[in-house]
Design an enzyme around this catalytic site. Structure first.
Site, PDB file in Angstrom:
ATOM      1  N   ASP A  48       0.823  -1.213   0.000  1.00 26.41           N
ATOM      2  CA  ASP A  48       0.000   0.000   0.000  1.00 26.41           C
ATOM      3  C   ASP A  48       0.857   1.263   0.000  1.00 26.41           C
ATOM      4  O   ASP A  48       0.662   2.162   0.826  1.00 26.41           O
ATOM      5  CB  ASP A  48      -0.935   0.020   1.212  1.00 26.41           C
ATOM      6  CG  ASP A  48      -1.676  -1.282   1.403  1.00 26.41           C
ATOM      7  OD1 ASP A  48      -2.090  -1.880   0.391  1.00 26.41           O
ATOM      8  OD2 ASP A  48      -1.848  -1.716   2.564  1.00 26.41           O
ATOM      9  N   GLU A 215     -10.793   0.597  -2.813  1.00 30.46           N
ATOM     10  CA  GLU A 215     -10.152   0.974  -1.563  1.00 30.46           C
ATOM     11  C   GLU A 215      -8.884   1.753  -1.884  1.00 30.46           C
ATOM     12  O   GLU A 215      -8.642   2.099  -3.036  1.00 30.46           O
ATOM     13  CB  GLU A 215      -9.823  -0.277  -0.731  1.00 30.46           C
ATOM     14  CG  GLU A 215      -8.960  -1.282  -1.477  1.00 30.46           C
ATOM     15  CD  GLU A 215      -8.789  -2.590  -0.727  1.00 30.46           C
ATOM     16  OE1 GLU A 215      -9.393  -2.742   0.346  1.00 30.46           O
ATOM     17  OE2 GLU A 215      -8.042  -3.461  -1.211  1.00 30.46           O
TER      18      GLU A 215
END
Length: 546
Positions: A48, A215
């Site tokens: 991420d 997301e």
């Protein structure tokens, strides 16, 4: 002092004070030496990732979950060569939760921003809310975490400070906590970014479409347009979306701008867009490589009809494919360096590559002034899965060899120490005191997160290499060289008593990822629960080679 000089000073201070500038990995270097690089630029589990450009410098952070210190800060001058310069988070709260091994909890998908002379990192903890830290120097010190919004389910948060001083926050939602997901929300924060001053607004809904599992949103503004760039379609199989609007609250137009296509790079998505001082645009994203975690790729960005096409430019349309090899970004500087892996343990502080599996306690272990790191045995009757003083680092490549020289000091029966490949399945090569001798053992667990038991196989009996000559709390010692060879997800163990001739032992182990993290390598030291004096392992060195 003008702004350019300030930024240059910050960069120089970060490199000189905290940097490991001259380290070049033996096992993965993306620089091809001919003006091109090969992805991934970070072949380790920096999942991420988010990245910003500040002048001619780039700073990257990534998810750290329950591993501490957390929120790694990496620095680069060219987006290809990176060095780890610090961490923005030393402890997680509440300590009643994170003093233990709270696998998969903690820091999810942070964002890093530079605003009004300060660096900010925001992240969502799915159990406790939205948090923020800030610093003048990206290498630290960073402020203590501030809870910006309390509540469950909020993840993947990113702020945007607008030209008028207003601040907005975008985030995704964790279905495991909120029982809804695949929506992206925006709300307004106060100008300091320290508290919410409006309710969230759903600006995108991926439910019932291929854009499920949307997301990891990142918030930008470019030429009057508000941009949200985010992944969708699943962690290992998804793609990258870009959305634009004239208002932070939408409505947003949406296009797919990067997907796997005919390449071997599955799920190329979730990361940060960078506009460089050289006028170029790049995108850093992860690829889920299973047991190795989520590694980081770098793709060029080409703007077509005001849409950011990422990677290889298609003949038509707006969706690119990942490039495995690409020209180097234009940059003012190039530093030939990679994140450090090996450690001689000669410094009075722990190397930045190491993390614990829970909030650090002094009884875990500490550096010494005599060239070893001392890791004390953790008292527990549970499996290694529940041990927070695991001293671990990320796997650095698909194939590598990790060798450690260590000495186990055992004052009591059952005291154990050695090396480990840690994940949902794990395997360790350890020495354990039994009577006045030591057993060399392989300790393996499959489905550790399910509470499964460990399998222990004794491989050899070893006589102590030395013993205390006093009567007061005497210890016996075993000095060994322990090694793991990793190739294509398989681990083979060996050991040596002299550091020259190694003997293969145990069964080949198939690596497996941890809870939201890649498998990690490092050290374990344990003993049965009780009131006896602790043992320890003194680690002389840890070397990563081909």
């Amino acid at each position: 002092m003008n702004k350019l000089l300030i930024l240059s000073f910050i960069s120089l201070l970060a490199m000189n004070t905290y940097g490991q500038k001259d380290y070049v990995s033996q096992v993965w270097n993306p620089d091809n030496g001919d003006g091109t690089f090969t992805n991934p630029v970070l072949n380790a589990d920096y999942s991420d990732p988010d990245v910003i450009a500040v002048g001619d410098d780039y700073y990257l952070t990534a998810s750290s979950f329950n591993c501490l210190p957390g929120l790694p800060i990496l620095h680069s001058r060219d987006l290809v060569h990176w060095q780890l310069i610090g961490h923005a988070l030393q402890r997680l709260e509440p300590d009643s939760v994170f003093a233990a091994s709270a696998h998969g909890m903690g820091v999810w998908a942070p964002s890093i921003r530079y605003h009004d002379g300060e660096f900010y990192i925001y992240w969502g903890d799915p159990d406790y809310g939205v948090f923020m830290v800030k610093a003048k120097n990206p290498a630290g010190p960073w402020s203590k975490p501030l809870q910006v919004i309390a509540g469950k389910g909020m993840i993947d948060t990113c702020p945007l400070w607008d030209e008028d001083g207003r601040c907005y926050l975008v985030n995704a939602w964790a279905n495991s906590r909120s029982r809804f997901a695949s929506v992206i929300t925006v709300r307004e924060l106060n100008a300091d970014g320290t508290e919410a001053i409006s309710a969230p607004v759903i600006v995108f809904d991926g439910n019932g479409t291929e854009n499920r599992t949307c997301e990891g949103p990142k918030f930008y503004k470019r030429d009057g347009w508000y941009w949200i760039m985010m992944p969708a379609g699943g962690v290992a199989t998804g793609f990258q979306l870009a959305m634009r609007s004239r208002s932070p609250y939408g409505p947003y137009e949406c296009k797919k701008v990067l997907e796997q296509g005919d390449t071997p790079v599955n799920g190329p998505h979730q990361g940060g867009w960078i506009h460089t001082s050289q006028g170029e645009d790049w995108f850093m994203h992860f690829q889920d490589k299973g047991a190795y975690g989520r590694v980081v790729h770098l793709q060029p960005v080409t703007w077509r009809d005001n849409w950011p096409v990422m990677g290889k430019l298609p003949a038509k349309g707006y969706c690119g494919e990942p490039l495995l090899t690409c020209r180097m970004p234009k940059s003012a500087y190039h530093d030939t360096c990679n994140p450090v892996e090996s450690d001689e343990f000669n410094d009075p502080r722990l190397g930045l590559q190491w993390q614990w599996h829970g909030n650090y306690q002094q009884s875990f272990g500490m550096p010494t002034s005599f060239g070893v790191f001392r890791l004390y045995t953790y008292k527990t009757d549970k499996t290694i899965w529940h041990t927070p003083n695991l001293l671990l680092q990320k796997t650095p490549a698909d194939s590598f060899t990790a060798t450690a020289k260590l000495t186990l000091a055992a004052k009591e029966q059952g005291q154990t120490g050695g090396i480990i490949m840690m994940g949902l399945d794990y395997s360790a090569l350890v020495v354990k005191r039994e009577g006045n001798s030591f057993l060399l053992q392989q300790v393996t667990c499959h489905g550790a997160d399910k509470g499964n038991v460990e399998e222990v196989k004794t491989l050899a009996t070893l006589e102590p290499t030395s013993a205390d000559k006093i009567d007061y709390q005497p210890a016996i010692y075993e000095q060994l060289y322990l090694r793991m060879r990793v190739h294509n997800g398989e681990v083979e163990f060996s050991y040596s008593t002299n550091g020259k001739r190694y003997k293969s032992v145990g069964e080949t182990f198939q690596m497996r990822e941890g809870k939201w993290i890649g498998a990690k390598i490092g050290f374990v030291a344990q003993e049965p629960a009780g009131k006896s004096n602790r043992g320890w392992i003194d680690v002389d060195w840890f070397r990563v080679t081909k």
